[in-house]
Design an enzyme around this catalytic site. Structure first.
Site, mmCIF file in Angstrom:
data_model
loop_
_atom_site.group_PDB
_atom_site.id
_atom_site.type_symbol
_atom_site.label_atom_id
_atom_site.label_comp_id
_atom_site.label_asym_id
_atom_site.label_seq_id
_atom_site.Cartn_x
_atom_site.Cartn_y
_atom_site.Cartn_z
ATOM 1 N N LYS A 15 0.811 -1.222 0.000
ATOM 2 C CA LYS A 15 0.000 0.000 0.000
ATOM 3 C C LYS A 15 0.848 1.278 0.000
ATOM 4 C CE LYS A 15 -4.392 -1.784 1.646
ATOM 5 N NZ LYS A 15 -5.394 -1.833 2.721
ATOM 6 N N ARG A 42 -2.914 -10.065 5.762
ATOM 7 C CA ARG A 42 -3.394 -10.179 4.375
ATOM 8 C C ARG A 42 -2.310 -9.659 3.436
ATOM 9 N NH1 ARG A 42 -6.227 -6.963 0.705
ATOM 10 N NH2 ARG A 42 -7.862 -8.030 -0.501
#
Length: 266
Positions: free
Chosen positions: A206, A240
């Protein structure tokens, strides 16, 4: 939790696993690499992503769930649409991972009578606009915790037992870089008082990692692994990730160190 995006436009690996065979091969590779569960997503929720028509999302996701049933691995589906939830639960999904925290009309009705796991994520705003306006919080950790308290109450009123629920602070979903790192540093602070809900941390590749490393999405593997180990250390139960094998290796080293410290005899 290995990420399987069957989308043409996800920020990190969009378009690579669109075909059914490619998606299944990717899932099998992640399992071989040590993933404990697979999270299938048929709609990109990156900032600015356009919504996907219902039929298209169903066409992308349902056949993959059906194909992966044979592996016996827990299958999570990343969706906020009640109709998709219903279809994937019928197809054999074990968990629904909802960026809207089951706030869409009809979502609770679909999941309340099944036995699936539910991941409630915090998001400020909505994917198309969440990073356009500067996100503002009184206290991001307390605000996320208050949201979790409200959602857990709503789920309880629908008759959903707490053993089915996990929580995700929603890194990158309506947060500044500083908000994201506060939520990582004080991860268990997002838990409602005297509760032990499993926490899911999803920071893989991210922009919060790019902000401190200066690297593009494809070059954030090392940063993602660092974030994963910190999340585990700070109390996350589910990590995740896109890059399963190196993350599993790093977490094994972390776990071995933890085991020795707990054991105390070596």
């Amino acid at each position: 939790m290995g990420i399987l995006n069957v989308t043409p436009d996800s920020f990190s690996d969009g378009g690579r696993f669109l075909s059914r065979d490619a998606a299944i091969a990717r899932a099998e590779q992640m399992l071989a690499d040590g993933a404990d569960m697979i999270d299938i997503g048929g709609e990109s929720t990156r900032p600015g992503a356009p919504p996907v028509p219902l039929d298209e999302e169903l066409e992308r996701v349902v056949p993959i769930v059906e194909a992966l049933r044979a592996t016996r691995v827990p299958i999570s589906v990343d969706t906020y649409k009640p109709a998709v939830m219903r279809a994937v639960l019928d197809a054999g999904a074990d968990m629904i991972n909802d960026i809207w925290g089951f706030r869409q009309e009809g979502a609770l009705d679909v999941v309340k009578d099944s036995h699936c796991g539910l991941c409630v994520m915090h998001m400020l705003g909505e994917p198309r606009t969440m990073q356009v306006h500067e996100p503002i919080y009184e206290d991001v950790v307390a605000d996320v915790r208050a949201f979790f308290v409200e959602r857990i109450d709503a789920l309880a009123r629908a008759g959903i037992v707490k053993e089915r629920i996990s929580l995700d602070p929603g890194y990158g979903f309506g947060k500044t870089v500083e908000h994201n790192y506060l939520l990582l540093a004080r991860l268990t602070g997002t838990l409602p008082a005297r509760s032990d809900f499993p926490l899911l941390a999803g920071m893989s590749r991210k922009s919060m990692l790019g902000a401190v490393t200066g690297r593009g999405a494809g070059e954030r593997v090392a940063a993602s692994i660092g974030a994963a180990v910190i999340a585990a250390e700070r109390g996350a139960s589910i990590i995740r990730v896109h890059d399963v094998a190196p993350t599993v290796d790093a977490l094994k080293v972390w776990q071995a160190t933890k085991d020795v410290a707990v054991d105390g005899h070596h």
